[in-house]
Enzyme design. Structure first.
Site, PDB file in Angstrom:
ATOM      1  CG  HIS A  83       3.813  -2.844   2.749  1.00 22.66           C
ATOM      2  ND1 HIS A  83       3.252  -2.014   3.701  1.00 22.66           N
ATOM      3  CD2 HIS A  83       4.605  -3.699   3.437  1.00 22.66           C
ATOM      4  CE1 HIS A  83       3.685  -2.372   4.898  1.00 22.66           C
ATOM      5  NE2 HIS A  83       4.504  -3.381   4.763  1.00 22.66           N
ATOM      6  N   GLY A  84       3.574  -1.270  -1.594  1.00 24.92           N
ATOM      7  CA  GLY A  84       3.612  -1.565  -3.019  1.00 24.92           C
ATOM      8  C   GLY A  84       2.657  -0.704  -3.817  1.00 24.92           C
TER       9      GLY A  84
END
Lengths: 483, 318
Positions: A323-324
């Site tokens: 996700h990040g």
């Protein structure tokens, strides 16, 4: 280009007309051009990454069946994985790794200044790299014939409705559809329009409105007491759901108008009675991707209990990092992984499925407990740093005896919502939850389309008017675009 | 899935067209209500503003205001007392600058207001990036509402804004943080003072500075309407700035004054420079940067200068 923009409201009809006005055998080209234009409206230069990924995987997939040995086949697959993960590593994670190296050096009293890396994160990079990776893996496994038509394969990688935030499609599902005629079907077009309308409502009216409150409280949680911090976490849970599932509805609706069916990505996740069930309902295309390509590759449940536990934690940890580029996402993933393991181990020991059928009160309690765990994990997902997440969690535990404490910023946020405030936000959440929970298969637009004409038209008009008048003033990008 | 017979393309298109027509009609009725929830107070203050012949409109920023909560009057109130034949009406906000002054006057004139004189300050600090890139100082929504009072705007504002049709946040918070963070991180008081002095006043004003362009637009607007305009360059504590940054501070201040004057000269507007009018003790007691907020003694001195200059302009007016 983002869906909730004036540009897209003009772009979509133009694409539909262009596809209809083009002979069937060239429609892929119209859609490919449209997809590249869609992406280049954000940044024209980064289309080069998509084209590079496309060309590499097209060539790799053509080479795999012709390879003389298993070792050569593996080498081709490794090439695809290296290029795609390499693109991800450079453009998404380089900053995280160098910064972590610097932090570690500082902790060890070693002088090291990490080089400054200021690369703009390409929108949708995690989605299209995973989609194209699934193609080469399926070709390697012999489940997918290599696509001979470069243009159609390029369209598989860049198909604009799902290019920047999924669903992450599988080649066996999408490529055959892209080889079709993109035939116009008024019934499907109407279904698509209803989905787009519902998706826009979820994004513009619900997610963006909740986002006003969420931003205020997550920016300075130390100024809020427990009830508001808890409310902020619940608001974020519904903000991200309405935002991401709203995007997905628009993507599926847009594709359906073009004659393409995309896979389902959400199935009322907040009705889940366990974390395991939550992941069967939340971002389904990603969780099945990790199951099929990482979990199974790690041996799945075929090894020892310890091996299985490690495999689960690795899958959830990677899913978090996907996700990040922030360790908060890793913790978010590991929290889910830990909760998942506890559930499975409890079921293993008791010999009973945690979420097996039970009475309504038990079901409600299980849904509530699962939702509470998910909300706590969301705090790490939303926080800018682990320290910020800790501050937020601390805020959730204090001030429960002083409900009158009312932070100034929250009042300001309420004013910015036209004075409607918390009751309005809670009403939106209740409406969303009830509408999707009680619709068959959670497909609320589909339930509406089965109603009589007056009900349908009332819904169309009321929803469109709500989108037009109850949105926040600044167009807010979809949360998952940053991934 | 469908309740009715399978629709044809023509019927679907006809229904969609009918739906759009109904939506447009309903939006025409409901849109103004939604827009009214977002209307900034300044619009109500300015809309319908009817000025008498003996009225002076005094636009302004934080340099007009009493900051030390002593209850002392602000500059417009002092000026009002000094000009008994006129009524001074203040339209001010701590962070207004040229774009807002121009937008307010444009709307005032459109509303039919014809004051005897308009006064506006030129605050040199507003030309610096530390001001112009501050997201809180943009007033984009205010300017938009001041510019548009048409029915189509009231009907379409909210959906257009929600779908990115208006740029209501022209300054980026992250970009501004990059400007301001190094200053805030400075711990040593003298160094911090110097950094703020530099960031606030040492910026070289370009002839095509967007705020200077808006002052020129304001001047032309007033000239065309036949309304005298008095622009004055606000006082700065030059001694404090020079003590921190040396003579370069004074030189930069006066060079910027010259630039402002040269750009505005073709508009024939009256530009009064009060930049070195006040002594250090006529500013509020503050030590984080060279002050440009006068205390009551300073404001009185400014008002006296303005009163004299304004009276000359009014006497000379046809």
């Amino acid at each position: 280009m983002i869906f909730n923009s004036i540009e897209f409201l003009f772009f979509l009809p133009v694409v539909l007309l262009a596809v209809r006005g083009t002979p069937a055998r060239f429609r892929w080209a119209v859609l490919l051009i449209a997809s590249y234009v869609f992406y280049m409206a954000w940044n024209p230069w980064y289309i080069a990454l998509i084209i590079a990924s496309t060309l590499v995987d097209y060539c790799v997939a053509r080479a795999i069946p012709n390879a003389q040995s298993q070792r050569a086949r593996r080498a081709w697959l490794a090439t695809s994985i290296t290029v795609n993960i390499g693109i991800l590593a450079v453009f998404k994670y380089a900053g995280l790794f160098t910064q972590t190296a610097e932090d570690l050096a500082t902790a060890l009293n070693i002088e090291y200044a990490a080089p400054a890396i200021n690369l703009l994160l390409p929108v949708g990079i995690s989605f299209y790299t995973f989609q194209t990776l699934s193609y080469t893996i399926e070709v390697y496994r012999g489940n997918q014939q290599p696509e001979r038509h470069l243009g159609r394969f390029a369209l598989y990688v860049a198909f604009f409705p799902q290019l920047v935030a999924g669903p992450i499609e599988r080649p066996g599902h999408l490529i055959p559809q892209l080889a079709g005629a993109f035939a116009w079907n008024p019934t499907r077009a109407r279904e698509g329009l209803a989905l787009i309308l519902w998706g826009m409502f979820k994004k513009v009216v619900i997610a963006d409105r909740l986002g006003v409150f969420v931003d205020v409280i997550f920016d300075s949680p130390e100024r809020f007491n427990g009830p508001y911090a808890v409310l902020g976490a619940i608001f974020f849970a519904f903000q991200i759901y309405a935002d991401f599932s709203g995007y997905t509805d628009i993507a599926i609706g847009t594709a359906r108008m073009l004659g393409v069916d995309l896979m389902r990505n959400f199935d009322r996740p907040y009705t889940a009675q366990s974390i395991r069930e939550f992941w069967q309902r939340w971002h389904i295309s990603l969780s099945t991707w990790f199951r099929d390509y990482v979990y199974i590759s790690l041996g799945g449940n075929r090894g020892s209990l310890a091996h299985w536990c490690i495999a689960i934690l690795v899958v959830f940890g990677l899913s978090g990092l996907w996700h990040g580029a922030n360790w908060t996402f890793l913790i978010w993933g590991l929290l889910h992984g830990g909760a998942y393991l506890l559930e499975r181990l409890a079921a293993h020991i008791s010999g009973k499925e945690y979420s097996s059928a039970s009475g309504p009160i038990t079901r409600v309690l299980r849904i509530s407990l699962t939702f509470a765990v998910v909300c706590i994990a969301w705090v790490f997902f939303r926080a800018d740093s682990i320290a910020d997440a800790y501050t937020y969690l601390t805020a959730m535990t204090r001030g429960w005896t002083n409900l009158q404490l009312y932070a100034l910023d929250w009042i300001t946020a309420e004013r910015s919502t036209g004075g409607l405030g918390i009751p309005y936000a809670l009403t939106l959440i209740a409406f969303l939850y009830i509408a999707e929970t009680f619709a068959r298969d959670g497909n609320f637009p589909s339930a509406i389309l089965r109603q009589s004409t007056p009900i349908r038209w009332t819904w169309y008009i009321a929803t469109a008017l709500a989108i037009m008048n109850l949105g926040t003033l600044n167009e807010r990008p979809f949360i998952y675009f940053q991934f | 899935m469908t309740h009715e017979a399978k629709p044809s393309t023509k019927i679907l298109c006809a229904k969609v067209a009918l739906l759009f027509a109904m939506l447009a009609a309903m939006q025409w009725l409901l849109g103004p209500i939604a827009t009214s929830w977002h209307r900034p107070p300044i619009v109500d203050e300015v809309a319908g503003y009817q000025s008498g012949a003996n009225e002076i409109v005094y636009l302004g920023d934080s340099t007009l205001v009493e900051w030390e909560q002593t209850g002392d009057p602000d500059t417009p109130t002092i000026l009002d007392g000094l000009m008994p034949d006129y009524r001074v009406r203040s339209i001010a906000h701590a962070a207004y600058a040229a774009p807002m002054y121009d937008a307010i006057v444009e709307r005032l004139l459109r509303e039919g207001a014809r004051p005897a004189l308009i006064i506006a300050p030129i605050n040199l600090r507003t030309f610096a990036p530390i001001w112009q890139r501050d997201p809180a100082y943009q007033f984009a929504k205010e300017q938009l509402f001041l510019k548009h009072d048409q029915d189509w705007f009231a009907a379409s504002f909210v959906p257009a804004a929600a779908f990115g049709g208006y740029n209501l946040a022209p300054a980026d918070q992250h970009e501004f943080s990059r400007i301001i963070a190094p200053i805030h991180q400075e711990q040593e008081p003298d160094a911090k003072f110097a950094r703020l002095a530099e960031a606030s006043f040492m910026h070289e004003v370009e002839k095509d500075d967007p705020y200077l362009t808006r002052y020129a637009s304001l001047a032309e607007r007033c000239r065309d309407a036949g309304i005298p305009l008095l622009l004055y360059i606000t006082p700065v504590d030059i001694d404090a700035g020079s003590a921190s940054l040396g003579q370069a501070f004074r030189s930069r201040i006066f060079a910027n004054v010259d630039t402002a004057r040269s750009v505005l000269q073709p508009t024939s507007v009256n530009v009064l420079s009060l930049v070195d009018l006040l002594e250090s003790n006529q500013f509020r007691k503050q030590s984080t940067y060279p002050e440009d907020h006068p205390n009551v003694a300073g404001r009185t001195h400014v008002a006296e200068k303005l009163a004299k200059f304004a009276q000359d302009l009014l006497d000379a007016a046809p």
